[in-house]
Design a protein around this motif. Structure first.
Motif, PDB file in Angstrom:
ATOM      1  N   VAL A 128     -49.384 -11.611  18.619  1.00  0.00           N
ATOM      2  CA  VAL A 128     -49.474 -10.311  19.185  1.00  0.00           C
ATOM      3  C   VAL A 128     -48.172 -10.221  19.646  1.00  0.00           C
ATOM      4  O   VAL A 128     -47.622 -11.117  20.628  1.00  0.00           O
ATOM      5  CB  VAL A 128     -50.784 -10.212  20.277  1.00  0.00           C
ATOM      6  CG1 VAL A 128     -50.639  -8.758  21.039  1.00  0.00           C
ATOM      7  CG2 VAL A 128     -51.931 -10.406  19.734  1.00  0.00           C
ATOM      8  N   GLU A 129     -47.480  -8.963  19.397  1.00  0.00           N
ATOM      9  CA  GLU A 129     -46.091  -8.302  19.962  1.00  0.00           C
ATOM     10  C   GLU A 129     -46.286  -7.272  20.757  1.00  0.00           C
ATOM     11  O   GLU A 129     -46.913  -6.411  20.322  1.00  0.00           O
ATOM     12  CB  GLU A 129     -45.106  -8.552  18.879  1.00  0.00           C
ATOM     13  CG  GLU A 129     -44.994  -9.813  17.870  1.00  0.00           C
ATOM     14  CD  GLU A 129     -44.197  -9.488  16.694  1.00  0.00           C
ATOM     15  OE1 GLU A 129     -43.727  -8.195  16.356  1.00  0.00           O
ATOM     16  OE2 GLU A 129     -43.886 -10.505  16.034  1.00  0.00           O
ATOM     17  N   GLY A 130     -45.804  -7.249  22.061  1.00  0.00           N
ATOM     18  CA  GLY A 130     -45.792  -6.107  22.589  1.00  0.00           C
ATOM     19  C   GLY A 130     -46.867  -6.124  23.765  1.00  0.00           C
ATOM     20  O   GLY A 130     -47.403  -7.281  24.161  1.00  0.00           O
ATOM     21  N   LYS A 131     -47.581  -4.981  24.150  1.00  0.00           N
ATOM     22  CA  LYS A 131     -48.665  -4.895  25.197  1.00  0.00           C
ATOM     23  C   LYS A 131     -49.729  -5.124  24.504  1.00  0.00           C
ATOM     24  O   LYS A 131     -49.963  -5.216  23.446  1.00  0.00           O
ATOM     25  CB  LYS A 131     -48.458  -3.432  25.485  1.00  0.00           C
ATOM     26  CG  LYS A 131     -47.336  -2.894  26.003  1.00  0.00           C
ATOM     27  CD  LYS A 131     -47.359  -1.178  26.746  1.00  0.00           C
ATOM     28  CE  LYS A 131     -46.186  -0.974  27.446  1.00  0.00           C
ATOM     29  NZ  LYS A 131     -46.214   0.376  27.810  1.00  0.00           N
ATOM     30  N   PRO A 132     -50.602  -5.586  25.660  1.00  0.00           N
ATOM     31  CA  PRO A 132     -51.806  -6.065  25.134  1.00  0.00           C
ATOM     32  C   PRO A 132     -52.987  -5.344  24.270  1.00  0.00           C
ATOM     33  O   PRO A 132     -52.755  -4.005  24.825  1.00  0.00           O
ATOM     34  CB  PRO A 132     -52.819  -6.364  26.570  1.00  0.00           C
ATOM     35  CG  PRO A 132     -51.479  -6.605  27.580  1.00  0.00           C
ATOM     36  CD  PRO A 132     -50.368  -5.742  26.956  1.00  0.00           C
TER      37      PRO A 132
END
Length: 161
Positions: A128-132
């Motif tokens: 997972v990259e970035g916001k949740p």
């Protein structure tokens, strides 16, 4: 409103053919009224889980074992059971608030493109990259299980599946 007759008269007084905002070509029966009044709630149960509220008078027992709230609930749950056998959850207000905030953040991340999920099927990993985001089928701390499926709200990181 505390009785079926009162609720029906109020509904037909608005939506019946002589009502203030006529919609139906005839006055509805109580069963038809319950059917219409539970449609939105069924949509909420099957999609976003929106809340519904009742007046205290709706809890009045107008006949043995009958109240407006329980008539409504029985109708709604019968409809729900016709579509799915998934269990219904009843979170506390705090739990619901936390869920709603995560849901908002998930859809905001999707809308803005501020998150990305990369799947490595051979390595059985997800990054997972970035916001949740909400991710299902992942092995990670803090995941919850609903109807046998794991669901996690995960931020930046790499996770197994």
């Amino acid at each position: 409103m505390a009785t079926a007759d009162q609720a029906l008269a109020a509904y037909n007084g608005v939506y019946g053919p002589s009502g203030t905002s006529p919609y139906w070509p005839r006055d509805l029966t109580y069963e038809e009224y319950l059917g219409q009044e539970t449609n939105l709630a069924l949509y909420h149960l099957l999609t976003d889980g929106g809340s519904h509220y009742f007046h205290q008078a709706n809890l009045h027992v107008y006949a043995p074992g009958r109240s407006l709230v329980f008539d409504w609930l029985e109708t709604l749950l019968a409809k729900y059971a016709a579509y799915t056998d998934l269990p219904l959850l009843s979170p506390s207000w705090g739990e619901y608030g936390e869920y709603a905030l995560k849901r908002y953040r998930h859809f905001e991340a999707l809308r803005t493109g501020s998150s990305r999920v990369v799947i490595d099927p051979e390595g059985r990993r997800v990054r997972v990259e970035g916001k949740p985001l909400w991710v299902t089928g992942i092995l990670a701390p803090g995941c919850e299980v609903y109807a046998g499926e794991k669901r996690c709200f995960l931020g930046r990181g790499e996770y197994g599946f």
